[in-house]
Design a protein around this motif. Structure first.
Motif, PDB file in Angstrom:
ATOM      1  N   CYS A  10    -103.404  26.582  47.456  1.00  0.00           N
ATOM      2  CA  CYS A  10    -103.544  25.445  46.546  1.00  0.00           C
ATOM      3  C   CYS A  10    -104.931  24.814  46.731  1.00  0.00           C
ATOM      4  N   CYS A  65     -97.607  19.859  47.137  1.00  0.00           N
ATOM      5  CA  CYS A  65     -98.130  18.718  46.361  1.00  0.00           C
ATOM      6  C   CYS A  65     -97.777  18.776  44.872  1.00  0.00           C
ATOM      7  N   CYS A  88    -104.364  20.866  48.184  1.00  0.00           N
ATOM      8  CA  CYS A  88    -103.880  20.547  49.536  1.00  0.00           C
ATOM      9  C   CYS A  88    -104.018  21.710  50.510  1.00  0.00           C
ATOM     10  N   ASN A 126     -99.020  20.640  42.554  1.00  0.00           N
ATOM     11  CA  ASN A 126    -100.125  21.100  41.714  1.00  0.00           C
ATOM     12  C   ASN A 126     -99.677  22.328  40.902  1.00  0.00           C
ATOM     13  N   CYS A 177     -97.297  24.282  43.433  1.00  0.00           N
ATOM     14  CA  CYS A 177     -97.431  24.192  44.881  1.00  0.00           C
ATOM     15  C   CYS A 177     -96.189  23.499  45.452  1.00  0.00           C
TER      16      CYS A 177
HETATM   17 ZN   LIG Z   1    -100.825  21.759  46.914  1.00  0.00          ZN
END
Ligand SMILES: [Zn+2]
Length: 78
Positions: free
Chosen positions: A6, A50, A9, A52, A47
């Motif tokens: 990712c 997080c 993060c 994403n 992800c």
């Molecule tokens: Zn992430």
């Protein structure tokens, strides 16, 4: 083998057997050799840490969002 991470993060998402030196635009499901942390959210692959949005999920592949991930490792020569 590439390790896809990712971009936000840095969580490891999956391992991918990339053949050829081209850009990582899509990832064939059949060449994902290991899933670390990622999940399906509707039609998106996100992800697991997080949220994403990494890719859009198609029948046999992930259409990658190029801004959402980074990778390390080596591509396999054709
Ligand atoms: Zn992430």
């Amino acid at each position: 083998m590439l390790t896809i991470k990712c971009a936000k993060c840095k969580t490891k998402l999956f391992k991918y057997k990339k053949i050829g030196q081209g850009k990582v635009l899509r990832c064939w499901k059949s060449k994902i050799t290991r899933l670390y942390d990622g999940k399906v959210s509707g039609r998106d692959f996100v992800c697991g840490h997080c949220g994403n949005v990494i890719a859009e999920i198609k029948d046999d592949r992930l259409e990658m969002n190029s801004d959402a991930f980074t990778y390390t490792g080596t591509k396999i020569r054709k």
